[in-house]
Design a protein around this motif. Structure first.
Motif, PDB file in Angstrom:
ATOM      1  N   ALA A  47      -1.587   2.814   1.088  1.00 25.33           N
ATOM      2  CA  ALA A  47      -2.996   2.939   0.704  1.00 25.33           C
ATOM      3  C   ALA A  47      -3.825   1.854   1.379  1.00 25.33           C
ATOM      4  CB  ALA A  47      -3.146   2.860  -0.808  1.00 25.33           C
ATOM      5  N   VAL A  48      -3.305   0.632   1.446  1.00 27.55           N
ATOM      6  CA  VAL A  48      -4.015  -0.465   2.108  1.00 27.55           C
ATOM      7  C   VAL A  48      -4.191  -0.151   3.592  1.00 27.55           C
ATOM      8  CG1 VAL A  48      -3.846  -2.902   2.799  1.00 27.55           C
ATOM      9  CG2 VAL A  48      -3.369  -2.239   0.442  1.00 27.55           C
ATOM     10  N   SER A  58     -11.699  -4.521   7.768  1.00 25.35           N
ATOM     11  CA  SER A  58     -12.185  -5.720   7.074  1.00 25.35           C
ATOM     12  C   SER A  58     -11.531  -5.848   5.703  1.00 25.35           C
ATOM     13  CB  SER A  58     -13.709  -5.694   6.943  1.00 25.35           C
ATOM     14  OG  SER A  58     -14.108  -4.569   6.181  1.00 25.35           O
ATOM     15  N   GLU A  59     -11.358  -4.732   5.005  1.00 25.64           N
ATOM     16  CA  GLU A  59     -10.721  -4.771   3.692  1.00 25.64           C
ATOM     17  C   GLU A  59      -9.223  -5.024   3.818  1.00 25.64           C
ATOM     18  OE1 GLU A  59     -11.907  -1.496   1.168  1.00 25.64           O
ATOM     19  OE2 GLU A  59     -13.983  -1.699   1.818  1.00 25.64           O
ATOM     20  N   PHE A  93      -8.846  -8.707   4.166  1.00 23.51           N
ATOM     21  CA  PHE A  93      -9.047  -9.354   2.872  1.00 23.51           C
ATOM     22  C   PHE A  93      -7.762  -9.291   2.046  1.00 23.51           C
ATOM     23  CE2 PHE A  93     -10.199  -9.029  -1.646  1.00 23.51           C
ATOM     24  CZ  PHE A  93     -10.799 -10.266  -1.828  1.00 23.51           C
ATOM     25  N   VAL A  94      -7.142  -8.118   1.998  1.00 20.71           N
ATOM     26  CA  VAL A  94      -5.898  -7.955   1.238  1.00 20.71           C
ATOM     27  C   VAL A  94      -4.805  -8.833   1.841  1.00 20.71           C
ATOM     28  CG1 VAL A  94      -4.069  -6.315   0.598  1.00 20.71           C
ATOM     29  CG2 VAL A  94      -6.469  -5.642   0.399  1.00 20.71           C
ATOM     30  N   ALA A  95      -4.733  -8.887   3.160  1.00 18.29           N
ATOM     31  CA  ALA A  95      -3.724  -9.713   3.828  1.00 18.29           C
ATOM     32  C   ALA A  95      -3.911 -11.191   3.490  1.00 18.29           C
ATOM     33  CB  ALA A  95      -3.779  -9.496   5.336  1.00 18.29           C
ATOM     34  N   LYS A  96      -5.159 -11.657   3.455  1.00 24.82           N
ATOM     35  CA  LYS A  96      -5.424 -13.059   3.108  1.00 24.82           C
ATOM     36  C   LYS A  96      -5.015 -13.339   1.658  1.00 24.82           C
ATOM     37  CE  LYS A  96      -9.108 -13.966   6.393  1.00 24.82           C
ATOM     38  NZ  LYS A  96     -10.525 -14.261   6.588  1.00 24.82           N
ATOM     39  N   MET A  97      -5.298 -12.401   0.773  1.00 22.22           N
ATOM     40  CA  MET A  97      -4.897 -12.577  -0.630  1.00 22.22           C
ATOM     41  C   MET A  97      -3.380 -12.686  -0.734  1.00 22.22           C
ATOM     42  SD  MET A  97      -7.531 -10.068  -2.745  1.00 22.22           S
ATOM     43  CE  MET A  97      -6.212  -9.586  -3.792  1.00 22.22           C
TER      44      MET A  97
END
Length: 127
Positions: free
Chosen positions: A95-96, A102-103, A106-110
Motif C-alpha cells: 500500500a505504501v 513524497s508520502e 515520509f513513511v520511510a523517514k518515520m
C-alpha cells in the motif's frame, strides 16, 4: 515498428512527458541533465525515436521513478516467497508503494527514526 512496440513506446513517451511536467521540468532542462539534445527528448516523448536502454536508469532516477514505474506505469507486484496470504506488514508495504513519492519518503523517514530509536534502546540495554 511492430504495433505492440509502437504502443509501448507511445505509452513510455507519454509517461516521461507527464512526469517531467509534474516535476516542473522543461524538455531542455531534462535533456541537459541526461546529456542529450532537447529535440531527442521531444522525439522520445512522442515515440518518433526509441529510447536507448542505457538511458533508462538515469531517466528513472532523475524523474524519481522506479524502472517499473517508468516502463510499465506501476510498481510490479513481487511474488511472495512463501505460500498463503500476504502478511499484514507485506500488505502495508504494498500500500505504501502505491502512495505518491513524497508520502513514501515520509513513511520511510518515520521507519528510519523508529528503527534508530529501537537500536538505541538495544545498545543501552546491552551496556
Amino acid at each position: 515498428m511492430a504495433i505492440k512496440n509502437e504502443a509501448f513506446f507511445k505509452d513510455l513517451g507519454a509517461r516521461i512527458a507527464a512526469t517531467r511536467k509534474e516535476r516542473g521540468l522543461t524538455q531542455q532542462a531534462l535533456a541537459e541533465e541526461l546529456g542529450i539534445a532537447q529535440q531527442t527528448l521531444a522525439h522520445y516523448e512522442v515515440a518518433r525515436a526509441r529510447i536507448a536502454a542505457d538511458l533508462l536508469p538515469r531517466l528513472a532516477e532523475r524523474l524519481d521513478l522506479s524502472l517499473d514505474e517508468l516502463l510499465v506505469g506501476k510498481v510490479l507486484a513481487r511474488t511472495p516467497s512463501k505460500r498463503g496470504p500476504a502478511s499484514h506488514l507485506e500488505r502495508q508495504i504494498e500500500a505504501v508503494a502505491q502512495l505518491p513519492k513524497s508520502e513514501q519518503k515520509f513513511v520511510a523517514k518515520m521507519l528510519d527514526n523508529l528503527l534508530a530509536q529501537h537500536q538505541g534502546q538495544e545498545s543501552a540495554n546491552a551496556a
